[in-house]
Enzyme design. Sequence first.
Site, PDB file in Angstrom:
ATOM      1  N   MET A  30     -16.534 -29.927  11.907  1.00 41.53           N
ATOM      2  CA  MET A  30     -17.544 -30.461  11.261  1.00 41.53           C
ATOM      3  C   MET A  30     -17.710 -30.122   9.773  1.00 41.53           C
ATOM      4  O   MET A  30     -18.436 -30.473   8.937  1.00 41.53           O
ATOM      5  CB  MET A  30     -18.965 -30.133  11.954  1.00 41.53           C
ATOM      6  CG  MET A  30     -19.234 -30.529  13.401  1.00 41.53           C
ATOM      7  SD  MET A  30     -20.948 -30.605  13.786  1.00 41.53           S
ATOM      8  CE  MET A  30     -21.675 -29.049  13.565  1.00 41.53           C
ATOM      9  N   HIS A  37     -11.538 -21.994  10.909  1.00 39.83           N
ATOM     10  CA  HIS A  37     -11.026 -23.287  11.217  1.00 39.83           C
ATOM     11  C   HIS A  37      -9.334 -23.209  11.026  1.00 39.83           C
ATOM     12  O   HIS A  37      -8.623 -23.840  11.951  1.00 39.83           O
ATOM     13  CB  HIS A  37     -11.472 -24.189  10.435  1.00 39.83           C
ATOM     14  CG  HIS A  37     -13.023 -24.574  10.640  1.00 39.83           C
ATOM     15  ND1 HIS A  37     -14.006 -24.250   9.648  1.00 39.83           N
ATOM     16  CD2 HIS A  37     -13.716 -25.316  11.587  1.00 39.83           C
ATOM     17  CE1 HIS A  37     -15.175 -24.656   9.992  1.00 39.83           C
ATOM     18  NE2 HIS A  37     -15.015 -25.127  11.264  1.00 39.83           N
TER      19      HIS A  37
HETATM   20  O1  PAF Z   1     -17.432 -26.748  16.981  1.00 39.28           O
HETATM   21  C1  PAF Z   1     -17.607 -27.749  16.305  1.00 39.28           C
HETATM   22  O2  PAF Z   1     -17.457 -27.459  14.959  1.00 39.28           O
HETATM   23  C2  PAF Z   1     -18.192 -29.032  16.864  1.00 39.28           C
HETATM   24  O3  PAF Z   1     -19.166 -28.568  18.002  1.00 39.28           O
HETATM   25  C3  PAF Z   1     -17.333 -29.955  17.375  1.00 39.28           C
HETATM   26  C4  PAF Z   1     -16.343 -29.379  18.507  1.00 39.28           C
HETATM   27  C5  PAF Z   1     -16.279 -30.350  16.105  1.00 39.28           C
HETATM   28  C6  PAF Z   1     -17.950 -31.482  17.857  1.00 39.28           C
HETATM   29  O4  PAF Z   1     -18.835 -31.751  16.912  1.00 39.28           O
END
Ligand code: PAF
Length: 281
Positions: A30, A37
Amino acid sequence: MDVIGSIQEMQSLSNTLRQEGKRIAFVPTMGFLHDGHLSLMREAKKHADVLVTSIFVNPAQFGPSEDLDAYPRAMESDLAKSKEVGVDVVFTPTNDQIYPDGYETYVQLETLPNHLCGLSRPVFFKGITTVVTKLFNIIKPHVAVFGEKDFQQLAIIRRMVKDLNMDVEILGGTLIREADGLAMSSRNAYLTEPQRKEALRLSQSLDKVRDRVAQGETSVAALRTLAEKHLTECPMIQIDYISLCNPETLDEVETLTGPTLMALAVTMGATRLIDNRVLVP
Ligand code: PAF
């Protein structure tokens, strides 16, 4: 690095890559990217020829009183970080593309969402399983990586993929912490300085419980009390749950007899924080 906003363009690129025999790895996000990430992206890169990520703040996983509008966004720096880590394609759809007028199809699990975060966030996992299914259909990955920080999300995605025979391998990526132990999260950006200091109590509680388990304690009541005491010493912290459960079914246990997930969720002001650790008696 390509940035693609259109579903049709993304699908056609994925079709071409597959026809060329290329293996596609996918990391959905997101945005507001942090080292957590980036570590998922580095891991994903090891398993494929082409790495695709998505940046989409999914409205379907936010309840009406949650932080959808306030959710931090930083597209420009997200793209720079993605490029640095070696992402090949970033998919950045709009809300209208993912949920056009008349949209009415949702993917929902029966049981796993009725635990942990799902209890206080009723639409959360329905929104996640729906958008992840759509992203899988658009990006057509061979492998996708989800962080172990969102342990319940990972368990739910694994179950969904198995139940629906989705042809994609799901890998878990290690939970990444700040130097002082706080689990990395985009929502950490909301914390005031005093809250940021006290937020350490989450990882400290998990450490205390791990140490007590290493000394031989197996009673969940005793372990939960230990964590609860450490968290509630700080009046800024409101506990949502302290769960000790089976890591696959997420059913609560009373005694540690094998690997057990200890998962915490608290709120500090308007900010919700989670953390977890697998305990091995
Ligand atoms: O973990 C996240 O950032 C969100 O839940 C995802 C997997 C991108 C789905 O919107």
